[in-house]
Design a protein around this motif. Structure first.
Motif, short mmCIF file in Angstrom:
data_model
loop_
_atom_site.label_atom_id
_atom_site.label_comp_id
_atom_site.label_asym_id
_atom_site.label_seq_id
_atom_site.Cartn_x
_atom_site.Cartn_y
_atom_site.Cartn_z
N ILE A 55 0.85 -1.20 0.00
CA ILE A 55 0.00 0.00 0.00
C ILE A 55 0.88 1.24 0.00
O ILE A 55 0.66 2.18 -0.77
CB ILE A 55 -0.96 0.00 1.21
N SER A 56 1.90 1.24 0.84
CA SER A 56 2.83 2.38 0.90
C SER A 56 3.56 2.57 -0.42
O SER A 56 3.68 3.70 -0.91
CB SER A 56 3.84 2.19 2.03
N ARG A 57 4.05 1.45 -1.00
CA ARG A 57 4.77 1.54 -2.28
C ARG A 57 3.89 2.11 -3.38
O ARG A 57 4.28 3.04 -4.09
CB ARG A 57 5.26 0.15 -2.71
N GLN A 58 2.69 1.55 -3.52
CA GLN A 58 1.80 2.01 -4.59
C GLN A 58 1.35 3.45 -4.37
O GLN A 58 1.25 4.22 -5.31
CB GLN A 58 0.58 1.09 -4.73
N GLY A 64 -1.41 7.80 -4.66
CA GLY A 64 -2.67 7.27 -4.13
C GLY A 64 -2.85 5.84 -4.58
O GLY A 64 -2.03 5.29 -5.31
N LEU A 65 -3.92 5.25 -4.16
CA LEU A 65 -4.19 3.85 -4.46
C LEU A 65 -5.44 3.78 -5.34
O LEU A 65 -6.49 4.30 -4.98
CB LEU A 65 -4.42 3.11 -3.15
N THR A 66 -5.32 3.14 -6.48
CA THR A 66 -6.46 2.99 -7.38
C THR A 66 -7.36 1.86 -6.86
O THR A 66 -6.90 0.99 -6.11
CB THR A 66 -6.00 2.62 -8.80
N PRO A 67 -8.62 1.83 -7.28
CA PRO A 67 -9.48 0.70 -6.89
C PRO A 67 -8.90 -0.64 -7.35
O PRO A 67 -8.97 -1.63 -6.62
CB PRO A 67 -10.81 1.01 -7.59
N GLU A 68 -8.32 -0.65 -8.54
CA GLU A 68 -7.70 -1.89 -9.04
C GLU A 68 -6.51 -2.28 -8.17
O GLU A 68 -6.30 -3.46 -7.90
CB GLU A 68 -7.24 -1.71 -10.50
#
Length: 130
Positions: A55-58, A64-68
């Motif tokens: 989560i941190s990497r992405q 931010g984090l995409t739904p995918e």
């Protein structure tokens, strides 16, 4: 409850517990049985750490984090905590593999919901006293 019961429960959770997927409409057993590590197991602890790192990497990479991305991270977490299964396809046994499990997860959101729900359930590891 005594400390030894808690410690014993935690170590038992590494072996996992069997869970059968149920038909999402009728609630009938499907015959697909998964062995899922308990929520307080070392296996889940490590998988949770990997999930947090990803989560941190992405988030750092994409702002931010995409739904995918969220779905992919959760699928990887669930694949890490499912230890094996009994499943058939076309009447033939399907050996457990991460790839086969991920294919099952993508077959329907109800599968993910049931596996995720059981993965967080502590009740199989604690005996209730009558």
């Amino acid at each position: 409850m005594d400390l030894s019961e808690i410690v014993k429960s935690t170590s038992a959770q590494d072996a996992g517990h069997e869970f059968e997927l149920l038909d999402p409409v009728r609630g009938d057993p499907t015959g697909i049985k998964l062995i899922v590590a308990g929520p307080d197991s070392e296996i889940v602890r490590k998988a949770r750490h990997e999930m947090t790192k990803e989560i941190s990497r992405q988030s750092a990479r994409r702002g931010g984090l995409t739904p995918e991305g969220q779905e992919q991270i959760m699928d990887e977490f669930l694949a890490a905590v499912v230890l094996g299964w009994t499943a058939k396809e076309g009447g033939k046994a399907v050996p457990y593999s991460k790839e086969a499990f991920l294919r099952l997860l993508k077959a329907g959101t109800w599968v993910r919901a049931q596996v995720d729900g059981f993965a967080g359930d502590r009740s199989p590891y604690f005996k209730t006293k009558a």
